[in-house]
Scaffold this motif. Sequence first.
Motif, PDB file in Angstrom:
ATOM      1  N   GLY A  19       0.786  -1.228   0.000  1.00  0.00           N
ATOM      2  CA  GLY A  19       0.000   0.000   0.000  1.00  0.00           C
ATOM      3  C   GLY A  19       0.811   1.268   0.000  1.00  0.00           C
ATOM      4  N   VAL A  20       1.851   1.349   0.840  1.00  0.00           N
ATOM      5  CA  VAL A  20       2.628   2.591   0.925  1.00  0.00           C
ATOM      6  C   VAL A  20       3.320   2.922  -0.392  1.00  0.00           C
ATOM      7  CG1 VAL A  20       2.990   2.469   3.420  1.00  0.00           C
ATOM      8  CG2 VAL A  20       4.660   1.442   1.891  1.00  0.00           C
ATOM      9  N   ASP A  21       3.627   1.900  -1.179  1.00  0.00           N
ATOM     10  CA  ASP A  21       4.295   2.118  -2.462  1.00  0.00           C
ATOM     11  C   ASP A  21       3.313   2.506  -3.572  1.00  0.00           C
ATOM     12  OD1 ASP A  21       6.711   1.402  -1.345  1.00  0.00           O
ATOM     13  OD2 ASP A  21       6.802  -0.573  -2.294  1.00  0.00           O
ATOM     14  N   LEU A  22       2.125   1.901  -3.555  1.00  0.00           N
ATOM     15  CA  LEU A  22       1.306   1.933  -4.768  1.00  0.00           C
ATOM     16  C   LEU A  22      -0.155   2.326  -4.619  1.00  0.00           C
ATOM     17  CD1 LEU A  22       2.660  -1.467  -6.091  1.00  0.00           C
ATOM     18  CD2 LEU A  22       3.273   0.786  -6.941  1.00  0.00           C
ATOM     19  N   ARG A  23      -0.667   2.384  -3.414  1.00  0.00           N
ATOM     20  CA  ARG A  23      -2.121   2.561  -3.243  1.00  0.00           C
ATOM     21  C   ARG A  23      -2.674   3.777  -3.979  1.00  0.00           C
ATOM     22  NH1 ARG A  23      -5.349   0.211  -0.029  1.00  0.00           N
ATOM     23  NH2 ARG A  23      -3.746  -0.417   1.438  1.00  0.00           N
ATOM     24  N   ASN A  24      -1.996   4.907  -3.895  1.00  0.00           N
ATOM     25  CA  ASN A  24      -2.546   6.142  -4.448  1.00  0.00           C
ATOM     26  C   ASN A  24      -2.078   6.468  -5.858  1.00  0.00           C
ATOM     27  OD1 ASN A  24      -4.075   6.712  -2.105  1.00  0.00           O
ATOM     28  ND2 ASN A  24      -2.204   7.406  -1.097  1.00  0.00           N
ATOM     29  N   ASN A  25      -1.402   5.541  -6.493  1.00  0.00           N
ATOM     30  CA  ASN A  25      -1.019   5.806  -7.879  1.00  0.00           C
ATOM     31  C   ASN A  25      -1.337   4.599  -8.757  1.00  0.00           C
ATOM     32  OD1 ASN A  25       1.342   4.151  -7.391  1.00  0.00           O
ATOM     33  ND2 ASN A  25       2.346   5.939  -6.536  1.00  0.00           N
ATOM     34  N   PHE A  26      -0.402   3.703  -8.957  1.00  0.00           N
ATOM     35  CA  PHE A  26      -0.584   2.602  -9.891  1.00  0.00           C
ATOM     36  C   PHE A  26      -1.803   1.745  -9.559  1.00  0.00           C
ATOM     37  CE2 PHE A  26       0.202  -1.759 -11.340  1.00  0.00           C
ATOM     38  CZ  PHE A  26       0.323  -1.532 -12.701  1.00  0.00           C
ATOM     39  N   ILE A  27      -1.958   1.354  -8.308  1.00  0.00           N
ATOM     40  CA  ILE A  27      -3.079   0.482  -7.923  1.00  0.00           C
ATOM     41  C   ILE A  27      -4.405   1.203  -8.106  1.00  0.00           C
ATOM     42  CG2 ILE A  27      -4.199  -0.688  -5.962  1.00  0.00           C
ATOM     43  CD1 ILE A  27      -1.891  -2.286  -7.259  1.00  0.00           C
ATOM     44  N   GLY A  28      -4.444   2.477  -7.765  1.00  0.00           N
ATOM     45  CA  GLY A  28      -5.677   3.241  -7.970  1.00  0.00           C
ATOM     46  C   GLY A  28      -6.105   3.240  -9.425  1.00  0.00           C
ATOM     47  N   HIS A  29      -5.152   3.450 -10.322  1.00  0.00           N
ATOM     48  CA  HIS A  29      -5.450   3.449 -11.764  1.00  0.00           C
ATOM     49  C   HIS A  29      -5.836   2.057 -12.257  1.00  0.00           C
ATOM     50  CE1 HIS A  29      -4.224   7.582 -12.118  1.00  0.00           C
ATOM     51  NE2 HIS A  29      -3.014   7.318 -11.651  1.00  0.00           N
ATOM     52  N   LEU A  30      -5.107   1.039 -11.810  1.00  0.00           N
ATOM     53  CA  LEU A  30      -5.404  -0.331 -12.230  1.00  0.00           C
ATOM     54  C   LEU A  30      -6.791  -0.752 -11.753  1.00  0.00           C
ATOM     55  CD1 LEU A  30      -4.631  -3.072 -13.467  1.00  0.00           C
ATOM     56  CD2 LEU A  30      -3.440  -3.620 -11.329  1.00  0.00           C
ATOM     57  N   TYR A  31      -7.094  -0.474 -10.483  1.00  0.00           N
ATOM     58  CA  TYR A  31      -8.400  -0.827  -9.928  1.00  0.00           C
ATOM     59  C   TYR A  31      -9.524  -0.140 -10.709  1.00  0.00           C
ATOM     60  CZ  TYR A  31     -12.233  -1.426  -6.653  1.00  0.00           C
ATOM     61  OH  TYR A  31     -13.444  -1.742  -6.093  1.00  0.00           O
ATOM     62  N   GLN A  32      -9.368   1.153 -10.985  1.00  0.00           N
ATOM     63  CA  GLN A  32     -10.392   1.894 -11.739  1.00  0.00           C
ATOM     64  C   GLN A  32     -10.579   1.311 -13.139  1.00  0.00           C
ATOM     65  OE1 GLN A  32     -12.340   3.477  -9.421  1.00  0.00           O
ATOM     66  NE2 GLN A  32     -12.757   4.667 -11.241  1.00  0.00           N
ATOM     67  N   ALA A  33      -9.473   0.978 -13.804  1.00  0.00           N
ATOM     68  CA  ALA A  33      -9.556   0.414 -15.159  1.00  0.00           C
ATOM     69  C   ALA A  33     -10.294  -0.931 -15.141  1.00  0.00           C
ATOM     70  CB  ALA A  33      -8.154   0.255 -15.745  1.00  0.00           C
ATOM     71  N   LEU A  34      -9.976  -1.773 -14.164  1.00  0.00           N
ATOM     72  CA  LEU A  34     -10.661  -3.066 -14.062  1.00  0.00           C
ATOM     73  C   LEU A  34     -12.142  -2.859 -13.748  1.00  0.00           C
ATOM     74  CD1 LEU A  34      -7.944  -5.022 -12.025  1.00  0.00           C
ATOM     75  CD2 LEU A  34      -8.532  -5.360 -14.439  1.00  0.00           C
ATOM     76  N   HIS A  35     -12.433  -1.971 -12.814  1.00  0.00           N
ATOM     77  CA  HIS A  35     -13.813  -1.691 -12.415  1.00  0.00           C
ATOM     78  C   HIS A  35     -14.637  -1.161 -13.595  1.00  0.00           C
ATOM     79  CE1 HIS A  35     -17.119  -0.577  -9.791  1.00  0.00           C
ATOM     80  NE2 HIS A  35     -17.089   0.641 -10.319  1.00  0.00           N
ATOM     81  N   GLN A  36     -14.053  -0.272 -14.389  1.00  0.00           N
ATOM     82  CA  GLN A  36     -14.773   0.336 -15.509  1.00  0.00           C
ATOM     83  C   GLN A  36     -15.185  -0.673 -16.572  1.00  0.00           C
ATOM     84  OE1 GLN A  36     -12.222   3.524 -16.816  1.00  0.00           O
ATOM     85  NE2 GLN A  36     -13.132   4.989 -15.382  1.00  0.00           N
ATOM     86  N   ILE A  37     -14.435  -1.766 -16.699  1.00  0.00           N
ATOM     87  CA  ILE A  37     -14.817  -2.773 -17.694  1.00  0.00           C
ATOM     88  C   ILE A  37     -15.547  -3.961 -17.057  1.00  0.00           C
ATOM     89  CG2 ILE A  37     -13.082  -2.103 -19.400  1.00  0.00           C
ATOM     90  CD1 ILE A  37     -11.357  -4.446 -18.471  1.00  0.00           C
ATOM     91  N   GLY A  38     -15.974  -3.763 -15.809  1.00  0.00           N
ATOM     92  CA  GLY A  38     -16.836  -4.751 -15.167  1.00  0.00           C
ATOM     93  C   GLY A  38     -16.128  -5.919 -14.513  1.00  0.00           C
ATOM     94  N   ILE A  39     -14.846  -5.761 -14.202  1.00  0.00           N
ATOM     95  CA  ILE A  39     -14.101  -6.833 -13.532  1.00  0.00           C
ATOM     96  C   ILE A  39     -14.177  -6.592 -12.029  1.00  0.00           C
ATOM     97  CG2 ILE A  39     -11.822  -7.880 -13.205  1.00  0.00           C
ATOM     98  CD1 ILE A  39     -11.296  -7.250 -16.172  1.00  0.00           C
ATOM     99  N   TYR A  40     -14.812  -7.528 -11.316  1.00  0.00           N
ATOM    100  CA  TYR A  40     -15.012  -7.408  -9.870  1.00  0.00           C
ATOM    101  C   TYR A  40     -13.706  -7.739  -9.158  1.00  0.00           C
ATOM    102  CZ  TYR A  40     -17.407  -7.826  -5.366  1.00  0.00           C
ATOM    103  OH  TYR A  40     -17.806  -7.668  -4.060  1.00  0.00           O
TER     104      TYR A  40
END
Length: 158
Positions: A19-40
């Motif tokens: 989390g301290v490395d990635l939560r607010n940058n890469f993971i946030g973007h990856l999670y949003q991209a997956l969520h937007q295409i319907g991946i739970y």
Amino acid sequence: MASPSKPQKIYDVFLSFRGVDLRNNFIGHLYQALHQIGIYTFRDSEELKKGDQISPVLMKAIEESYIAIIVFSMNYASSMWCLEEVAKIIECKEQKNLTVLPVFYKVDPREVRGVRKSYQRALAKHESKFGKDSEKVKRWKEALSNAGNLSGWHLNDG
């Protein structure tokens, strides 16, 4: 004769990351991209407290996922939570056919699989805490080696 019931899959993807490395940058973007295409996707939403036992909820979420994406970063191995997750992910890969997709974020895959550089330093700290011959640390090293040997993505910038 009834067949034994398989654990039901709830999540398409489980994200394992420091989390301290990635939560607010890469993971946030990856999670949003997956969520937007319907991946739970399962992503822990709060920092886990140091010294607590690994949450049974996280272990269950791994078991209930089709795919695990492990995002290795420089400080990944410094977290006992992350190491427990990667060990469980590799166990589920071997026993339950979980698909594992590693992402090496600003870290060389050789550092992960060979437990070198920041990974070596982090594991040395864990060994000093649990003992050099600790089964827990041996399991973590083996899981890192196995995960580091998987084909994945190596991202440096961008």
